[in-house]
Design a protein around this motif. Structure first.
Motif, PDB file in Angstrom:
ATOM      1  N   HIS A   1       5.148  16.513   0.425  1.00 10.61           N
ATOM      2  CA  HIS A   1       4.786  15.304   0.704  1.00 10.61           C
ATOM      3  C   HIS A   1       5.952  14.351   1.414  1.00 10.61           C
ATOM      4  CE1 HIS A   1       7.155  13.729  -2.726  1.00 10.61           C
ATOM      5  NE2 HIS A   1       6.732  14.895  -3.312  1.00 10.61           N
ATOM      6  N   ASP A  19       0.814  12.290   5.687  1.00 19.30           N
ATOM      7  CA  ASP A  19       1.106  10.853   6.103  1.00 19.30           C
ATOM      8  C   ASP A  19       0.315  10.468   7.416  1.00 19.30           C
ATOM      9  OD1 ASP A  19       2.626  10.087   4.213  1.00 19.30           O
ATOM     10  OD2 ASP A  19       4.430   9.962   4.901  1.00 19.30           O
ATOM     11  N   ALA A  52      -3.962   9.234   8.181  1.00 20.01           N
ATOM     12  CA  ALA A  52      -4.427   7.699   8.545  1.00 20.01           C
ATOM     13  C   ALA A  52      -4.403   7.790  10.078  1.00 20.01           C
ATOM     14  CB  ALA A  52      -3.306   6.825   7.973  1.00 20.01           C
ATOM     15  N   ILE A  56       4.323   7.357  -0.195  1.00 26.61           N
ATOM     16  CA  ILE A  56       3.026   7.800   0.025  1.00 26.61           C
ATOM     17  C   ILE A  56       1.955   6.449  -0.217  1.00 26.61           C
ATOM     18  CG2 ILE A  56       2.835   8.267  -2.633  1.00 26.61           C
ATOM     19  CD1 ILE A  56       1.311  10.960  -1.536  1.00 26.61           C
ATOM     20  N   ASP A  57       0.940   6.777   0.364  1.00 29.39           N
ATOM     21  CA  ASP A  57      -0.374   5.843   0.322  1.00 29.39           C
ATOM     22  C   ASP A  57      -0.911   5.602  -1.062  1.00 29.39           C
ATOM     23  OD1 ASP A  57      -2.251   3.984   0.833  1.00 29.39           O
ATOM     24  OD2 ASP A  57      -3.130   5.164   2.472  1.00 29.39           O
ATOM     25  N   ASP A  58      -0.694   4.336  -1.557  1.00 30.11           N
ATOM     26  CA  ASP A  58      -1.387   4.232  -2.709  1.00 30.11           C
ATOM     27  C   ASP A  58      -2.418   3.202  -2.854  1.00 30.11           C
ATOM     28  OD1 ASP A  58      -1.525   4.508  -5.570  1.00 30.11           O
ATOM     29  OD2 ASP A  58      -0.257   2.765  -6.091  1.00 30.11           O
ATOM     30  N   SER A  59      -2.831   2.968  -1.679  1.00 30.53           N
ATOM     31  CA  SER A  59      -4.174   1.913  -1.308  1.00 30.53           C
ATOM     32  C   SER A  59      -5.479   2.192  -1.645  1.00 30.53           C
ATOM     33  CB  SER A  59      -3.875   1.437   0.155  1.00 30.53           C
ATOM     34  OG  SER A  59      -4.150   2.240   0.894  1.00 30.53           O
ATOM     35  N   SER A 110      -2.389  13.011   0.927  1.00 30.28           N
ATOM     36  CA  SER A 110      -2.217  11.897   1.959  1.00 30.28           C
ATOM     37  C   SER A 110      -2.091  10.934   0.982  1.00 30.28           C
ATOM     38  CB  SER A 110      -3.345  11.907   3.009  1.00 30.28           C
ATOM     39  OG  SER A 110      -4.544  11.830   2.440  1.00 30.28           O
ATOM     40  N   THR A 111      -2.500  10.731  -0.151  1.00 34.70           N
ATOM     41  CA  THR A 111      -2.259   9.325  -0.987  1.00 34.70           C
ATOM     42  C   THR A 111      -1.852  10.147  -2.536  1.00 34.70           C
ATOM     43  OG1 THR A 111      -4.650   9.967  -2.004  1.00 34.70           O
ATOM     44  CG2 THR A 111      -4.749   8.625   0.005  1.00 34.70           C
ATOM     45  N   GLY A 171       0.695  -1.281  -0.256  1.00 30.62           N
ATOM     46  CA  GLY A 171       0.190  -0.020   0.062  1.00 30.62           C
ATOM     47  C   GLY A 171       0.856   1.230   0.066  1.00 30.62           C
ATOM     48  N   ARG A 172       2.143   1.180   0.161  1.00 29.37           N
ATOM     49  CA  ARG A 172       2.898   2.304  -0.134  1.00 29.37           C
ATOM     50  C   ARG A 172       3.907   2.360  -1.019  1.00 29.37           C
ATOM     51  NH1 ARG A 172       2.261   6.643   3.478  1.00 29.37           N
ATOM     52  NH2 ARG A 172       4.594   6.899   3.958  1.00 29.37           N
TER      53      ARG A 172
END
Length: 596
Positions: free
Chosen positions: A435, A474, A477, A439-442, A412-413, A277-278
């Motif tokens: 950033h 970040d 979440a 980074i969150d890619d989920s 955040s994503t 997810g990252r």
């Protein structure tokens, strides 16, 4: 004598010349073993093993001062000054720093890690030593990379050192690279030295030139350094090294020669993947900029020698004529962006957070004062981990928020990063996008909030009469989890995504007034960041709802893993929830809920 016993300045000087190659090989083995476990700077340190040994055999540290610029090439220096036995703790919490550290050893003079600084330190030390009563002569040695010479500060120091004839020895570690190959006219000039062309730039500044010398030839190094130590006045020893020398995966990595790496398999050099997810933020930024540039012929990208680490290689390949790597020259990079914007181009300046302050004057007066449409993409924001105090991106918001008219976003994503970039390149004034390294890619690949209707609107789940939990980047979440934990404990709570920090969502005063408590969670110092912005806005609007800010204490943060350092700062869902529950209970037992 064991190998580790010999790894002291005195021990090195007792070694016979024929013992040096084996010693260098063992040092490289320790480098690979330690960096593969904890991450760090590998390629540059592999390249300076023989040079470091020669320096400590010729000079008498710490009485002779050896300064390392930028400091990431000082791993071997640490080994040979009594710290080889602790090298397994490199960059770990409470372990050895990845840079020189005054707390670790008298052989470490400065805790430098930004390029171009050591020559100014050297000038100051040499000036002070010269003013003392006559006695044993102390040498000042600055080990400076060719990439560092592109900085304005280094050139200012060279000008002063040569003009005043200071007793400084400059060891130019020339590996022809910063991360990528060193750019600029000075780099070309250094290549000409090998062809027998007179080294005019240094001689013109009053600095005697010696070299070039093979940085992996131990006997040649010792001879030229001994000659330098015997002389007075400013001189430069030009040493040619090869980044990644002695470790095949690093030597064969044509992109960066494993300059800065995370943990990796020592046998193959393959770096371990990020958690599910990252993804590296650069893997999102580069393709997003390519897409925007395909649609806008005026879009150009500028980097101060950080193109590879920021994921801009794909942009350089697609649009080479619109990609400008100016070397380690942050001030010039920002000034260049200003000039491009004045001429009608749409510049995107990609810069690491900890280097942003170097261009503050240009951001404030060259870009900000002229309200120029420059997009500043700030990489490595927040707590960054093992590189320590000088590389955490903890002060960028405080710098940016003082610039009138500067819009500031924090995705955040990956989807949000792409959407915020789209909004930024349409904005008529300066914009900063902050950033982290990953980074969150989920999340869903939707538009990410590109702000067609309202650029500054926050996604909010209000909980009137409860707790509004504001998170950014970040730590969104974390804020979302805190809100869920509070609800599970019977406290109404809802998260808000502060993806735009300047200007704040215009609904904030009304939202805060509807809640009994506002919590702000951010990856920034406690002063000058999002929490400060929220408090100031609510105070201006006479909103009395208490604001609790969870941030990094306003102090220099040590090195360690990101989770460890966040936990040490109290930035975990468990700690924050416990704090807010205690405050909720105390507030419930006291005065009635404040109203705005």
């Amino acid at each position: 004598m064991t190998a580790l016993d010999a790894w002291t300045p005195d021990g090195l000087r007792r070694l016979d010349p024929e013992e040096l190659p084996g010693t260098a090989a063992r040092m490289r083995e320790l480098l690979v073993r330690s960096v593969s476990a904890n991450g760090g700077h590998l390629g540059s340190n592999l390249g300076v093993v023989e040079l470091t040994i020669a320096l400590h055999r010729v000079f008498r540290s710490p009485d002779d001062v050896i300064l390392w610029d930028t400091g990431h090439q000082a791993y071997v220096h640490k080994m040979v000054t009594g710290r080889a036995g602790a090298f397994g703790s490199l960059r770990a919490l409470d372990g050895l720093s990845g840079y020189p550290s005054r707390a670790e050893s008298p052989h470490d003079w400065v805790e430098n890690s930004h390029a171009g600084t050591s020559l100014s330190y050297a000038a100051g030390l040499a000036t002070a030593f010269a003013a003392r009563p006559a006695g044993r002569r102390r040498r000042v040695v600055s080990v400076t990379g060719d990439g560092s010479l592109t900085t304005g500060m280094a050139l200012e120091a060279l000008n002063d050192i040569g003009d005043r004839g200071l007793d400084v020895t400059i060891v130019l570690n020339d590996n022809a690279r910063s991360y990528a190959p060193t750019t600029g006219a000075l780099a070309r000039h250094l290549r000409e030295f090998e062809a027998g062309v007179a080294p005019g730039v240094f001689e013109a500044l009053g600095i005697r030139y010696l070299g070039p010398v093979d940085g992996h030839d131990a006997s040649a190094l010792e001879k030229v350094l001994a000659d330098a130590r015997a002389e007075r006045g400013p001189l430069l020893v030009h040493v040619r090294t090869r980044k990644g020398h002695g470790y095949r995966p690093a030597a064969e990595d044509r992109t960066e020669h494993m300059h800065g790496v995370g943990p990796f398999d020592a046998a193959t050099g393959r770096q371990y993947a990020l958690p599910p997810g990252r993804v590296p933020a650069g893997s999102v930024l580069g393709p997003a900029l390519v897409e925007l540039a395909d649609a806008d012929p005026d879009l150009v990208v500028i980097t101060p020698a950080m193109g590879g680490p920021s994921g801009l290689d794909v942009f350089q390949e697609r649009h080479p004529g619109r990609f400008h790597d100016v070397g380690i020259a942050e001030q010039h990079a920002a000034g260049l962006a200003a000039g491009l914007a004045m001429a009608g181009r749409r510049p995107v300046l990609s810069i690491h957070s900890s280097f942003l302050n170097r261009a503050q004057d240009q951001l404030l007066f060259d870009i900000g004062l002229h309200r120029l449409p420059v997009v500043v993409v700030i990489d490595r924001a927040g707590i960054t981990g093992g590189d320590g105090a000088s590389h955490h991106g903890l002060g960028d918001l405080a710098l940016l928020r003082q610039i009138p008219g500067m819009a500031i976003a924090t995705p955040s994503t990956a989807a949000e990063l792409r959407g915020l970039l789209k909004a930024a390149v349409r904005h008529p004034g300066p914009v900063a996008i902050r950033h982290g390294k990953a980074i969150d890619d989920s999340g869903p690949p939707g538009d990410g909030g590109d702000g067609d209707a309202d650029m500054t609107a926050w996604p909010v789940e209000p909980a009137p009469g409860g707790v509004l939990v504001i998170g950014a980047g970040d730590l969104l979440a974390c804020a979302t989890e805190v809100a869920a934990r509070l609800r599970a404990a019977g406290v109404p709570a809802g998260p808000a995504n502060a993806r735009w920090i300047e200007p704040l969502d215009e609904r904030l005063p009304a939202l805060a007034a509807e809640h009994r408590l506002v919590a702000v969670i951010e990856d920034h110092w406690s002063r000058g960041g999002l929490g400060s912005a929220v408090r100031e806005r609510l105070a201006d609007e006479d909103v009395a709802t208490p604001v609790r800010v969870f941030a990094v204490p306003h102090d220099y943060l040590p090195h360690g893993s990101v989770p460890e350092l966040r936990a040490a700062c109290g930035l975990t869902p468990e700690r924050i929830t416990a704090d807010l529950l205690a405050r909720w209970t105390a507030q419930s037992a006291g005065a009635p809920r404040p109203r705005g």
